[in-house]
Design an enzyme around this catalytic site. Structure first.
Site, PDB file in Angstrom:
ATOM      1  N   GLY A 356       0.815  -1.153   0.008  1.00 49.05           N
ATOM      2  CA  GLY A 356      -0.109  -0.058  -0.043  1.00 49.05           C
ATOM      3  C   GLY A 356       0.945   1.129  -0.154  1.00 49.05           C
ATOM      4  N   PRO A 357       0.228   2.453  -0.125  1.00 52.82           N
ATOM      5  CA  PRO A 357       1.059   3.874  -0.258  1.00 52.82           C
ATOM      6  C   PRO A 357       1.649   3.989   1.248  1.00 52.82           C
ATOM      7  CG  PRO A 357      -1.289   3.975  -0.976  1.00 52.82           C
ATOM      8  CD  PRO A 357      -1.011   2.660  -0.259  1.00 52.82           C
ATOM      9  N   PRO A 358       2.549   4.844   1.350  1.00 49.08           N
ATOM     10  CA  PRO A 358       3.119   5.157   2.670  1.00 49.08           C
ATOM     11  C   PRO A 358       2.117   5.743   3.345  1.00 49.08           C
ATOM     12  CG  PRO A 358       4.535   6.136   0.624  1.00 49.08           C
ATOM     13  CD  PRO A 358       3.184   5.710  -0.006  1.00 49.08           C
ATOM     14  N   GLY A 359       2.139   5.596   4.638  1.00 49.15           N
ATOM     15  CA  GLY A 359       1.346   6.170   5.610  1.00 49.15           C
ATOM     16  C   GLY A 359       0.154   5.441   5.900  1.00 49.15           C
ATOM     17  N   GLY A 361      -0.189   2.454   7.500  1.00 49.38           N
ATOM     18  CA  GLY A 361      -0.098   1.814   8.786  1.00 49.38           C
ATOM     19  C   GLY A 361       0.516   0.552   8.542  1.00 49.38           C
ATOM     20  N   SER A 679      -4.793   2.525 -19.305  1.00 53.61           N
ATOM     21  CA  SER A 679      -5.894   3.154 -18.688  1.00 53.61           C
ATOM     22  C   SER A 679      -6.396   4.470 -19.153  1.00 53.61           C
ATOM     23  CB  SER A 679      -5.956   3.103 -17.285  1.00 53.61           C
ATOM     24  OG  SER A 679      -5.390   1.671 -16.865  1.00 53.61           O
ATOM     25  N   LYS A 722      -8.316   4.604  -7.755  1.00 52.08           N
ATOM     26  CA  LYS A 722      -8.932   5.633  -8.710  1.00 52.08           C
ATOM     27  C   LYS A 722     -10.186   6.032  -8.473  1.00 52.08           C
ATOM     28  CE  LYS A 722      -6.484   3.484 -12.650  1.00 52.08           C
ATOM     29  NZ  LYS A 722      -6.388   2.803 -13.948  1.00 52.08           N
TER      30      LYS A 722
END
Length: 819
Positions: A356-359, A361, A679, A722
């Site tokens: 997942g993205p940073p931050g 958890g 996309s 998205k």
């Protein structure tokens, strides 16, 4: 004195750490640019060059003041360029020369020199006596120093010219540069021989002192050996008397520790063998320290010690909910693991990969899992690791060898079943020292890790009871075989509602505690938190949100300590007072419907984002221009969209020959950010249709989907990210491929309630939803048709499937920004 020739100008080659005498033949390695140019100039003319020595050899770029005034005119006999860029030259010293002046300093030194011919008519009894004394002293010097071969003495004795003899002896002695230079500068032959005798006497005295010091050291070494023999006798006596001192006592302590040590039988046998080796090895041996360190590592590792798992599902669920809001998939997976443990009693540790993205958890979630299970927690950061030995350890034959990070982590845990977090597993690299990701294949394979092999420990170590959790921002940099061994769980990011709960229940109380603020000192309204989330942060996680809350707490602490306020209440109207002007505009949807501008949805490693696709139609000859740092796949998608629009000229009411009369420019801001992926196909096609028909695109519509030449809309990845970005940007309608309907359930209910989803199978359906009916700025060919009274064909497009909910995303494609 020697006779002198008429002064002339020659190139100068400054030397470092060497003095060249007349008649000397030697090789020189030349690398400095000025020196190379001087050599080249000399080779062009008469192969003559002046060799003068620098006063200080460490000076890289000497000036005339750094070079001795007396040197030697030499003849270049041979020059060879070496592979490393330096030039090796063979030179022969001809005559002493005194530098009168520097004629130039760039691009090489050119000096005016006065050449001094050697005296050859000096043959009297005094000179003969000086020569014999010099040869006698040089013979003694060779015998004492042993740095000059006896053949050198034979060669020197054959010289019958006094000046050449002094130069030859000085050139073969290991003298200081200034001493050699002093002999070179002494032109008078008798004075030169006397100077040489003075130097030879000093060197002989120094060598005599060195010999005496060497004898003293030898006697000291003999005494040390005697002491070692006596110590060994004393140890034997102590063993006979049963005293536990020195090495004998240490060995006995290790044997007693081994008797109480709980480990597999093969490990005990290995330790016993190493203790036997240590016992037979001298205490002063370097290898004895290596063996002792190895034994200590075997004793320090947990071989059977384990913690009991807390299998209470209610307790585990409570702990996970206390530490994290949302993240339902991960929590459900942990509870499933505990339920199976309850039924079977023992289960191989799962290997999870949180992506997942940073931050969002990921790292803190691993710590919460350990707390919920009642296990020890170990974290190892793999970001930037590029050496295989970091995972597998070094072999004991290397100096300073240590086990790898896996074994070190197990030692720190002290149990065989910890929760082991492999942080940033996607940021490992590889180089000539090996591939650490390949070494992890054995660690993370449930069928192999029961016998993990570390190069330092050598014995197999059981990792099957360890619960491995890896974290990554993306999976495209993780090698496929390694990814195949892990169960990937995606953490897509938080919605605004989730961020509000996290800020109110977790982040704000934590920051207030760290800043010494109680509830009676600071109060932040929910509306203010929502404004901070919308106007001061733009991220998938909550790391920047926590920083803003920390700033808020600092401002409040300053006001309270200074006495300006006793209690700080933050409302939506006062947020700007503490955090300054908003950094972001809430919702990035266009302010009005525009021609040639469509909003696309993109996937990034930090979550989802929205991108505008701009199309401009200009008079020209049919040139298609693509800008915006686009990748190859996205460029091909734009070509496919352009071809589709051309094929639908009749339905859209476009001049069939427009591609021969106009240039089309497609641009995707921001231009500095790399973008790739298929996309954006329907977004580009929509913007093209809008620009060519003059019909504006609805500002409330965002879209994503791959397009084919026939106009079919194919499924894409990263749908959840998205959709969240569309919701964050304030869009109202999201156009998605029909085949992505299977991912609907992963989108949070709060987001689905706010958005209208249109599932499409063909590009005509997209245009029907996205384009407005009225023509705002018709192109020139539409105006001409209107004047001629022609009717624009109606677009025969099927109706789109409209849903009031959205879909969840698959894993997004790789790249900085993926459409």
């Amino acid at each position: 004195m020697g006779t002198r020739k008429e002064p002339r100008v020659l190139p100068l080659l400054p030397l470092r750490g060497i003095v060249v005498f007349p008649t000397m033949v030697l090789h020189l390695d030349v690398g400095r640019e000025k020196s190379v140019r001087a050599l080249e100039r000399s080779m062009v003319e008469d192969n003559l060059i002046v060799l003068a020595t620098q006063e200080e050899m460490h000076v890289e770029t000497p000036t005339p003041d750094d070079i001795f005034r007396m040197g030697t005119v030499a003849h270049i006999k041979q020059m060879l360029k070496l592979p490393n860029g330096t030039i090796r030259v063979l030179v022969e010293g001809l005559r002493r020369s005194r530098i009168l002046s520097y004629e130039q300093e760039e691009p090489y030194f050119a000096v005016r020199v006065e050449e001094i011919e050697e005296q050859r008519d000096v043959e009297d009894n005094e000179t003969e006596a000086l020569m014999r004394t010099a040869l006698n002293h040089f013979e003694q010097y060779i015998r004492l120093s042993r740095k000059v071969s006896p053949e050198t003495l034979t060669a020197v004795m054959d010289i019958d010219e006094p000046g050449r003899l002094a130069d030859a002896i000085a050139s073969h002695m290991a003298l200081k540069i200034r001493d050699k230079q002093a002999i070179l500068e002494t032109v008078d032959v008798k004075a030169r021989l006397e100077k040489l005798l003075e130097i030879l006497n000093n060197e002989r005295e120094v060598l005599e002192l060195e010999r005496k010091i060497g004898l003293r050291v030898k006697k000291q070494m003999e005494r040390t050996q005697k002491e070692y023999y006596l110590r060994e006798q004393m140890k034997a006596i102590q063993r006979e008397l049963g005293e536990r001192e020195g090495r004998a006592g240490e060995i006995e302590e290790l044997r007693e520790k081994l008797k109480k040590f709980d480990a597999p039988q093969n490990i005990k046998e290995k330790i016993e063998k190493e203790i036997d080796r240590l016992e037979k090895m001298p205490a002063t041996s370097a290898e004895s320290a290596v063996i002792r360190t190895y034994i200590d590592w075997l004793f320090a590792l947990p071989w059977t010690q384990r913690t009991e798992d807390n299998l209470d599902l209610a307790h585990a669920e409570k702990v996970l909910n206390e530490d994290h809001y949302g993240l339902e998939k991960v929590k459900e997976r942990i509870l499933e693991y505990l339920a199976v443990q309850n039924l079977v009693g023992k289960l191989k540790g799962p290997i999870l990969c949180l992506v997942g993205p940073p931050g969002v958890g990921k790292t803190s979630l691993g710590r919460s899992i350990a707390r919920a299970l009642g296990r020890k927690f170990v974290r190892v950061s793999l970001g930037g690791v590029r050496d295989e030995a970091e995972i597998r350890g070094h072999r004991r034959t290397y100096v300073g060898a240590l086990p790898g990070r896996i074994i070190q982590g197990m030692k720190n845990a002290g149990t065989v079943n910890p929760v082991f977090l492999l942080d940033e597993i996607d940021k490992m690299a590889m180089d000539f020292r090996g591939d650490p990701s390949a070494a992890l294949l054995e660690v993370l394979d449930p069928e192999q890790n029961h016998a993990f092999s570390d190069h330092y420990i050598e014995e197999p170590y059981d990792l099957s009871q360890v619960m491995f959790i890896a974290t990554a921002n993306t999976t495209h940099t993780i090698p496929r075989p390694l990814l195949d061994r892990m169960e990937v769980i995606h953490l897509s990011g938080y919605t605004e509602v989730e961020k509000l709960h996290i800020a109110r229940d977790y982040l704000l109380p934590k920051q207030m505690k760290e800043h010494g603020l109680g509830k009676d000192k600071l109060q932040v309204h929910d509306e203010a938190l929502m404004k901070i989330i919308r106007r001061y942060t733009r991220e998938a996680g909550v790391r920047n949100l926590e920083r803003q809350l920390a700033t808020l707490c600092r401002k409040a602490a300053k006001l309270i300590v200074s006495g300006e306020k006793k209690r700080v209440v933050v409302t939506p109207n006062t947020v700007e007072t503490y955090l300054g002007k908003p950094k972001y505009r809430y919702g990035v949807a266009e302010k009005k419907d525009q021609v040639g501008v469509a909003t696309g949805l993109a996937w990034t490693e930090a979550g989802g984002d929205t991108l505008s696709v701009e199309v401009s139609v200009l008079p020209g000859k049919g040139k298609l221009t693509l800008t915006g740092h686009l990748g190859d796949v996205m460029k091909e998608s734009a070509q496919a969209a352009f071809s589709y629009i051309r094929s639908r000229w009749e339905v859209l009411g476009i001049d069939p020959e427009f591609h021969e009369k106009t240039d089309v420019h497609i641009h995707v801001p921001e231009g500095a950010i790399p973008k790739d992926g298929p996309s954006a196909g329907i977004t580009i096609a929509t913007a093209l249709a809008s620009a060519l028909t003059g019909r504006p695109v609805s500002r409330e519509v965002g879209m994503t989907g791959e397009i084919t030449l026939r106009g079919m809309v194919l499924p894409i990845g990263g749908v959840k990210e998205k959709v969240l970005s569309a919701h964050r940007a304030g869009l109202k309608t999201v156009v998605l491929p029909k085949e992505n309907e299977k991912d609907l359930d992963d989108v949070p209910e709060t987001v689905r309630a706010d958005l209208r989803f249109v599932l499409v199978e063909h590009m005509d359906e997209v245009l029907k939803v996205a384009l407005k009916e009225e023509v705002v700025a018709p192109p020139a060919w539409l105006k001409e048709r209107a004047d001629d009274g022609e009717e624009k064909p109606e677009a025969a497009v099927p109706s789109a499937a409209v849903l009031e909910r959205g879909d969840a995303g698959r894993e997004g494609d790789a790249g900085s920004v993926r459409m």
